[in-house]
Scaffold this motif. Sequence first.
Motif, PDB file in Angstrom:
ATOM      1  N   GLY A 332       7.887  -5.825 -11.885  1.00 21.47           N
ATOM      2  CA  GLY A 332       8.467  -6.081 -10.573  1.00 21.47           C
ATOM      3  C   GLY A 332       8.000  -5.139  -9.483  1.00 21.47           C
ATOM      4  N   VAL A 333       6.725  -4.771  -9.493  1.00 19.69           N
ATOM      5  CA  VAL A 333       6.187  -3.818  -8.524  1.00 19.69           C
ATOM      6  C   VAL A 333       5.821  -4.528  -7.222  1.00 19.69           C
ATOM      7  N   SER A 334       6.220  -3.925  -6.103  1.00 24.18           N
ATOM      8  CA  SER A 334       5.888  -4.460  -4.775  1.00 24.18           C
ATOM      9  C   SER A 334       5.473  -3.307  -3.861  1.00 24.18           C
ATOM     10  N   PHE A 335       4.462  -3.555  -3.035  1.00 25.31           N
ATOM     11  CA  PHE A 335       4.090  -2.621  -1.977  1.00 25.31           C
ATOM     12  C   PHE A 335       3.140  -3.330  -1.026  1.00 25.31           C
ATOM     13  N   ALA A 336       2.953  -2.749   0.143  1.00 28.10           N
ATOM     14  CA  ALA A 336       2.048  -3.308   1.148  1.00 28.10           C
ATOM     15  C   ALA A 336       1.253  -2.180   1.783  1.00 28.10           C
ATOM     16  N   VAL A 337       0.034  -2.485   2.200  1.00 27.69           N
ATOM     17  CA  VAL A 337      -0.833  -1.501   2.847  1.00 27.69           C
ATOM     18  C   VAL A 337      -1.364  -2.107   4.136  1.00 27.69           C
ATOM     19  N   GLU A 338      -1.124  -1.429   5.253  1.00 33.01           N
ATOM     20  CA  GLU A 338      -1.592  -1.901   6.543  1.00 33.01           C
ATOM     21  C   GLU A 338      -2.988  -1.378   6.840  1.00 33.01           C
ATOM     22  N   ARG A 339      -3.641  -2.039   7.775  1.00 36.49           N
ATOM     23  CA  ARG A 339      -4.960  -1.604   8.214  1.00 36.49           C
ATOM     24  C   ARG A 339      -4.891  -0.175   8.744  1.00 36.49           C
ATOM     25  N   GLY A 340      -5.848   0.647   8.324  1.00 35.93           N
ATOM     26  CA  GLY A 340      -5.907   2.022   8.795  1.00 35.93           C
ATOM     27  C   GLY A 340      -4.879   2.942   8.172  1.00 35.93           C
ATOM     28  N   ARG A 341      -4.187   2.485   7.113  1.00 28.11           N
ATOM     29  CA  ARG A 341      -3.164   3.287   6.465  1.00 28.11           C
ATOM     30  C   ARG A 341      -3.528   3.538   5.003  1.00 28.11           C
ATOM     31  N   THR A 342      -2.855   4.529   4.418  1.00 29.05           N
ATOM     32  CA  THR A 342      -3.064   4.872   3.014  1.00 29.05           C
ATOM     33  C   THR A 342      -1.743   4.771   2.266  1.00 29.05           C
ATOM     34  N   HIS A 343      -1.749   3.983   1.196  1.00 23.43           N
ATOM     35  CA  HIS A 343      -0.580   3.881   0.332  1.00 23.43           C
ATOM     36  C   HIS A 343      -0.924   4.493  -1.015  1.00 23.43           C
ATOM     37  N   ALA A 344      -0.062   5.365  -1.517  1.00 23.87           N
ATOM     38  CA  ALA A 344      -0.320   6.068  -2.769  1.00 23.87           C
ATOM     39  C   ALA A 344       0.542   5.507  -3.890  1.00 23.87           C
ATOM     40  N   LEU A 345      -0.057   5.404  -5.070  1.00 23.09           N
ATOM     41  CA  LEU A 345       0.663   5.090  -6.304  1.00 23.09           C
ATOM     42  C   LEU A 345       0.654   6.346  -7.160  1.00 23.09           C
ATOM     43  N   VAL A 346       1.837   6.888  -7.437  1.00 19.19           N
ATOM     44  CA  VAL A 346       1.914   8.130  -8.194  1.00 19.19           C
ATOM     45  C   VAL A 346       2.815   7.930  -9.404  1.00 19.19           C
ATOM     46  N   GLY A 347       2.599   8.767 -10.395  1.00 20.34           N
ATOM     47  CA  GLY A 347       3.386   8.714 -11.620  1.00 20.34           C
ATOM     48  C   GLY A 347       2.584   9.293 -12.757  1.00 20.34           C
ATOM     49  N   GLU A 348       3.252   9.543 -13.858  1.00 23.94           N
ATOM     50  CA  GLU A 348       2.590  10.116 -15.021  1.00 23.94           C
ATOM     51  C   GLU A 348       1.731   9.068 -15.726  1.00 23.94           C
TER      52      GLU A 348
END
Length: 584
Positions: A332-348
């Motif tokens: 059930g993972v959801s996320f969005a990334v806009e133009r010119g932006r950085t979205h990080a996925l973190v975890g072990e």
Amino acid sequence: MSTPDNRRKETPVPESHVPPLLAVDGLHVSYGRKEVVRDVGFRLDRGGSLALIGESGSGKSTIAKAVLRLLQPSEASVTGSVRLDGKEVLAVPERQFRPLRGRQLGFIPQDPGSALNPVRTIGAQAHEAAALTGERDPGARRRMILEALEQVGLPDPVRVFDSYPHQLSGGMLQRVLIALTVLPRPSLIVADEPTSALDVTVQKLILDLLGDLRKELDIGLLLITHDLAIAAERTETLVVLKDGAVQEQGPSAQVFAAPRTDYARELQADVPALNPGRYRSQRLDVALKEPRDVPQEFPQESATADRPVQVSVTGITKRFQTRGKEVRAVDGVSFAVERGRTHALVGESGSGKTTAVRLLLGLEQPDSGTIAVGGQSTAGLSRAGIRDVRRHLQLVYQNPFISLDPTWRVGRIVREPLDRFGVGTTADRADQVRDALQSVGLPADVVDRRPGQLSGGQRQRVAIARALVVRPDVVVLDEPTSALDVTVQAGILELLARLQRELGLAYVFVSHDLALVRQVADTVSVLRSGQVVEQGTVDQVFDQPRHPYTRALLDAIPGTTGLQSPTGTAPDIQETPKLAEASL
């Protein structure tokens, strides 16, 4: 673990006459006519800890190899003095020095994957270390091995004992190496970047483990690292190296808080934990820029919006069958990334980051949920459709040493995506390759070199150039700097920030380094066991974490305890009582 009698029944010597455990004086090392280590000297007491820090080429690993007598006379010339417990070791014959390896001198290499034999079980290899204790009974050796594996925090020692290296995670393999190293009770452990590719929480566990073992067994620790925060937080003494020479050395708190040389100050400035907004603050607002021309076959989700969404992931789930059990790698993972932006996925490790990226890239198909890139859904696309999406969604791998074909020249490596997508004429492709290399700061003559002729930072720049040559809109960065020194890492991140400003790129940044994430990302998703446990802007998640797991990840960041002042600048020595205590 009990303390061996042969090292504790000696007649006490007055403290003023006790020699240091390790004394290095006037060490010079040359490969042929090239001198790579010049007049290096330092001291390490029994039970003490010392870190050699510096970027690639500074001589750290060469010094460690000289101490361990791993430099072959046919390859390197070594002069100077290395004394262990007051006894000179450079001049003794190899047959006299060999018994010291393992018994008195332990070594933890950087890459546990290559340090262990892949076709032998952990137990079979562990018996070699147990043999160094002098114990001859196989049953007693097995018990010693299992005890050592349990002491380093491995939950099921018997399973680990019977496993092959590929069946264990990187963190588990590193613990195995530590267990095998301390099993014969050496006086000195040389640890070469023992945590550079590990999750931040596993890194903390490994460093805590080394510290506990050092105190319990009175073992000296010589730590080799490029991370000034780890060195300052975990060792008593720092030796800063550049181009094979000592720039400065002294107590960790003093060198960290008030470095005397420009080079040490540069290393300090490149510590991510001390400069949380370094790259985000440099980025210009690209929303006001005109969108780049985008081919009609790859429409934007909202061509007139100031900041269109380039990546939209909604409720994706992926299940796998492992040993007869169903595992939800992504749930059930959801996320969005806009133009010119950085979205990080973190975890072990095992949190679902890699599976989420594979789903985004179309290498796997989700069991449920939707993925859209540039407004185009990837569900149900043919192989040709997925291939077209990938032209606008490029990947920069974690390790530049294995992601580039060593037999190809740089020009062919960077040109490969153009060839595959049939972009332009031969002359056009040559121009685009040249432009891509120039954009990442590489000289034109690099096109004729092979990866083996480049540094780690140059290789990663080549990998970035290859990703950018087809002018994508989204770049997935999978641990893009984990194998690099902090100074080289800073250069790569400066490059990525500049390219994002100029091209309006959207980045999906996958990392276990939360301090680095805070520097580069705008938004973040914290994954655990395939689920998003916390999500929001970087400032929200880092400043006011709601989930205990997020807080645990943040607490494990090197340099966040006792190293960072409230303003994010280097602290005064008086502000670092933990460093003053110099506890490992």
